[in-house]
Design a protein around this motif. Structure first.
Motif, PDB file in Angstrom:
ATOM      1  N   LEU A 165       0.881  -1.108  -0.016  1.00 46.48           N
ATOM      2  CA  LEU A 165       0.031  -0.022   0.074  1.00 46.48           C
ATOM      3  C   LEU A 165       0.925   1.333   0.033  1.00 46.48           C
ATOM      4  CD1 LEU A 165      -3.191   0.753  -0.060  1.00 46.48           C
ATOM      5  CD2 LEU A 165      -2.931   1.014   2.518  1.00 46.48           C
ATOM      6  N   LEU A 180       3.785  10.171   6.514  1.00 47.61           N
ATOM      7  CA  LEU A 180       3.977   9.138   7.094  1.00 47.61           C
ATOM      8  C   LEU A 180       5.057   8.838   7.894  1.00 47.61           C
ATOM      9  CD1 LEU A 180       1.873   6.792   4.963  1.00 47.61           C
ATOM     10  CD2 LEU A 180       1.192   7.853   7.052  1.00 47.61           C
TER      11      LEU A 180
ATOM     12  N   SER B 104      -5.894   3.773   6.675  1.00 47.24           N
ATOM     13  CA  SER B 104      -5.212   2.711   7.048  1.00 47.24           C
ATOM     14  C   SER B 104      -3.906   3.023   7.000  1.00 47.24           C
ATOM     15  CB  SER B 104      -5.423   1.133   6.065  1.00 47.24           C
ATOM     16  OG  SER B 104      -6.592   0.671   6.162  1.00 47.24           O
ATOM     17  N   LEU B 105      -3.312   3.819   6.036  1.00 48.52           N
ATOM     18  CA  LEU B 105      -1.990   4.189   5.897  1.00 48.52           C
ATOM     19  C   LEU B 105      -1.738   5.077   7.185  1.00 48.52           C
ATOM     20  CD1 LEU B 105      -1.326   5.115   2.230  1.00 48.52           C
ATOM     21  CD2 LEU B 105      -0.108   3.548   3.304  1.00 48.52           C
ATOM     22  N   ALA B 106      -2.531   5.876   7.207  1.00 47.11           N
ATOM     23  CA  ALA B 106      -2.288   6.901   8.486  1.00 47.11           C
ATOM     24  C   ALA B 106      -2.236   6.119   9.674  1.00 47.11           C
ATOM     25  CB  ALA B 106      -3.553   7.943   8.347  1.00 47.11           C
ATOM     26  N   ASN B 108      -1.150   3.386  10.556  1.00 45.83           N
ATOM     27  CA  ASN B 108      -0.107   2.573  10.543  1.00 45.83           C
ATOM     28  C   ASN B 108       1.298   3.589  10.839  1.00 45.83           C
ATOM     29  OD1 ASN B 108       0.890  -0.232  10.904  1.00 45.83           O
ATOM     30  ND2 ASN B 108       1.971   0.249   8.885  1.00 45.83           N
ATOM     31  N   LYS B 109       1.089   4.682  10.720  1.00 43.80           N
ATOM     32  CA  LYS B 109       2.194   5.864  11.007  1.00 43.80           C
ATOM     33  C   LYS B 109       2.932   5.550  12.054  1.00 43.80           C
ATOM     34  CE  LYS B 109       3.361  10.670  11.481  1.00 43.80           C
ATOM     35  NZ  LYS B 109       2.916  11.909  10.976  1.00 43.80           N
ATOM     36  N   GLY B 110       4.134   5.280  12.031  1.00 37.77           N
ATOM     37  CA  GLY B 110       4.895   5.004  13.356  1.00 37.77           C
ATOM     38  C   GLY B 110       5.226   3.582  13.553  1.00 37.77           C
ATOM     39  N   LYS B 111       4.423   2.683  12.680  1.00 37.81           N
ATOM     40  CA  LYS B 111       4.691   1.498  12.937  1.00 37.81           C
ATOM     41  C   LYS B 111       5.291   0.864  11.805  1.00 37.81           C
ATOM     42  CE  LYS B 111       0.263   1.406  15.227  1.00 37.81           C
ATOM     43  NZ  LYS B 111      -1.091   1.332  14.842  1.00 37.81           N
TER      44      LYS B 111
END
Lengths: 297, 257
Positions: A165, A180, B104-106, B108-111
């Motif tokens: 993604l 991000l 979903s992208l946002a 997961n930020k920081g992971k």
């Protein structure tokens, strides 16, 4: 009738084998929005490495893995030139492609034939064990189809992972990737690595199929791949649920069928690249005008 | 705490068009403070934000957050704890991905972005609730591509995306400027609410003097790379649009505009 059927099977096989390349171009052109000319060098690179390994009697399946690895290295080179040295995308690809021409000559000379006695993936133990009773032509078709299917499914799965993604996001709006807290450069490099690994894999399978390598076999492959991807996406424009990889595969088959038609119609082989260019222009214009009118609607 | 110390910014150094924007520019923003910044075009508002985010290098001085000097830290690394909403609504989201994929992208930020499924089904309800909060009817459009939404809807989703993960700083770069008045109002209210709920430190650049007065605890007016007005606390609360406009007009007249 038999001749016709044979032509159909061999054209379909060609389309499927080259679909590996068009899937690679799908990643760089459609997903990353990167015009990657490395392809014209990484395609014969895969074939060159494969030809040398096959003549030495290496396990044919292993040659595919090696070809993918060297293709990945070629993609990595273009990526590093573009991202770290800040060279424009098109030029970064041209630099790698030019360098690869010499490297390919060093690896396999200007031509290299693989003896009949040497095993290819189409005559390997696995292939003979599974379908030894069928003709070579049919085996080529089934094995190519299986390879493409595996690659397609793996890619589709990958695009649904977090990493996949992120790759899709970088071509779409790399600004989001920066927000991000991810390095957009590294993500682009990864895309180029995957794409060129697939392109070199295609070169390798072509080498298995033809039992030969020639230094000039890369010329025009980038244009072919682009045309295949654009044909595919134009055909399925209205069908949102058709995956990009499927479109790239169908595009490749349609393209090879068009070329085969032109040859069957009695067109001299020397004019083939001219026809390719003309066909590509027609597809581009047709595809973009349709796209524009739809975007306005 | 954000600290800009002795910042020097020169555009096109060494050429005939060389212009010095900042010379020994200083600014300190306390944790939890919501600062609105106004100023005419070319006064250095956006450059200020770019310097904080790291998308614009400086010729001198230092930027530090929470006592840590980040002057040399790359832009993408600074974004670990900085969120930014842009003037252009299409800057903050991926147009060919769906709302769900963007969120979903946002999320997961920081992971790590590994090979696990991108969309976590268990989180979908949470996303839906967050979108329902916006009152734009987006909760039923999770599978719609971002590119087919209006500017205001995109900006609202961008706002949600940016504030999903813990932040030290929220940066709003004229984020209502490209929207129609009604949508701008909705986005602005949403901004105020999110900042208050999450107790964020925020810097908002705006051309709308009313927003600058109504929102935030501190108001800065910039002109030609300097701060000409700095109101905080009671002074800020007493200020009205006319007062600020007067100062604004004064500097504009001095500039010859």
């Amino acid at each position: 009738m038999d001749v016709f059927l044979d032509t159909c099977i061999s054209t379909l096989t060609q389309g499927l084998i080259y679909a590996l390349l068009s899937c690679g171009i799908y990643i760089t052109y459609k997903i990353l929005d990167f015009p990657d000319l490395t392809v014209d060098g990484s395609f014969p690179l895969g074939a060159a490495v494969t030809a040398v390994l096959l003549t030495r009697g290496v396990n044919p399946w292993l040659t595919l893995a090696v070809a993918m690895a060297v293709g990945a290295a070629a993609g990595l080179t273009t990526g590093l030139i573009h991202v770290r040295l800040k060279v424009r995308d098109l030029l970064a690809g041209i630099i790698t492609m030019t360098a690869l021409f010499s490297i390919n000559l060093q690896i396999a000379g200007s031509n290299l034939n693989v003896e009949r006695a040497m095993k290819t993936i189409f005559t390997s133990k696995l292939a003979m064990g599974l379908m030894g009773s069928s003709t070579l032509m049919l085996r080529k078709l089934v094995i190519s189809a299986a390879l493409v299917l595996v690659v397609k499914l793996l890619l589709d799965l990958y695009f649904r992972t977090k990493n996949g993604l992120l790759l899709r996001a970088v071509g779409d709006n790399d600004n989001v990737v920066t927000s991000l807290a991810r390095d957009k450069g590294s993500v682009k490099i990864l895309g180029l690595v995957i794409a060129n690994a697939l392109v070199a894999l295609c070169g390798a399978v072509v080498c298995h199929e033809q039992r030969s390598f020639s230094a000039t076999m890369g010329t025009g492959q980038m244009v072919f791949g682009l045309a295949a991807v654009i044909i595919g996406s134009t055909l399925f424009r209205r069908l949102g649920f058709v995956k990009g990889t499927t479109a790239a595969i169908v595009g490749s088959i349609v393209y090879k069928a068009c070329i085969q038609l032109a040859i069957t119609a009695g067109l001299p082989a020397n004019l083939l690249k001219l026809i390719t260019a003309a066909l590509f222009l027609v597809i581009l214009v047709a595809g973009s005008t349709k796209g524009r009118s739809k975007a306005r609607a | 705490m954000l600290e800009l110390k002795n910042i020097t910014k020169v555009y096109d150094p060494g050429t005939v068009t060389e212009t010095t924007l900042f010379k020994n520019f200083n600014l300190t923003v306390q944790d939890g403070q919501f600062v609105s910044v106004v100023g005419s075009n070319g006064s250095g508002k956006t450059s200020l934000l770019n310097i904080i985010c790291g998308s614009l290098p400086v010729e001198g001085g230092s930027v530090s957050i929470g006592g840590r000097n980040i002057t040399k830290v790359k832009e993408f690394r600074r974004h670990t704890r900085i969120g930014r909403v842009y003037q252009n609504p299409s800057m903050g989201t991926c147009p060919s991905l769906t709302i769900l994929e963007n969120l979903s992208l946002a999320d997961n930020k920081g992971k790590p972005f590994g090979l696990t499924p991108a969309v976590n089904r268990k989180r979908v309800e949470k996303y839906r609730a967050q979108l329902a909060d916006l009152k734009l009817g987006l909760e039923d459009k999770l599978h719609v591509k971002m590119g087919s939404l209006s500017g205001g809807q995109r900006q609202a989703v961008a706002m949600v995306m940016v504030t999903m993960s813990p932040l030290d700083f929220l940066i709003l770069d004229e984020h209502t400027a490209a929207l129609d008045p009604r949508t701008a109002e909705i986005i602005m209210q949403l901004t105020g609410r999110i900042i208050a709920e999450k107790k964020l430190t925020a810097i908002m650049v705006t051309h709308n003097l009313r927003y600058a007065i109504e929102y935030g605890e501190r108001l800065l007016m910039m002109d030609r790379g300097g701060i000409v007005l700095d109101l905080a606390g009671e002074e800020k609360q007493k200020a009205c649009v006319d007062d600020v406009l007067e100062v604004f007009n004064q500097i504009s007249i001095e500039c010859g505009n």
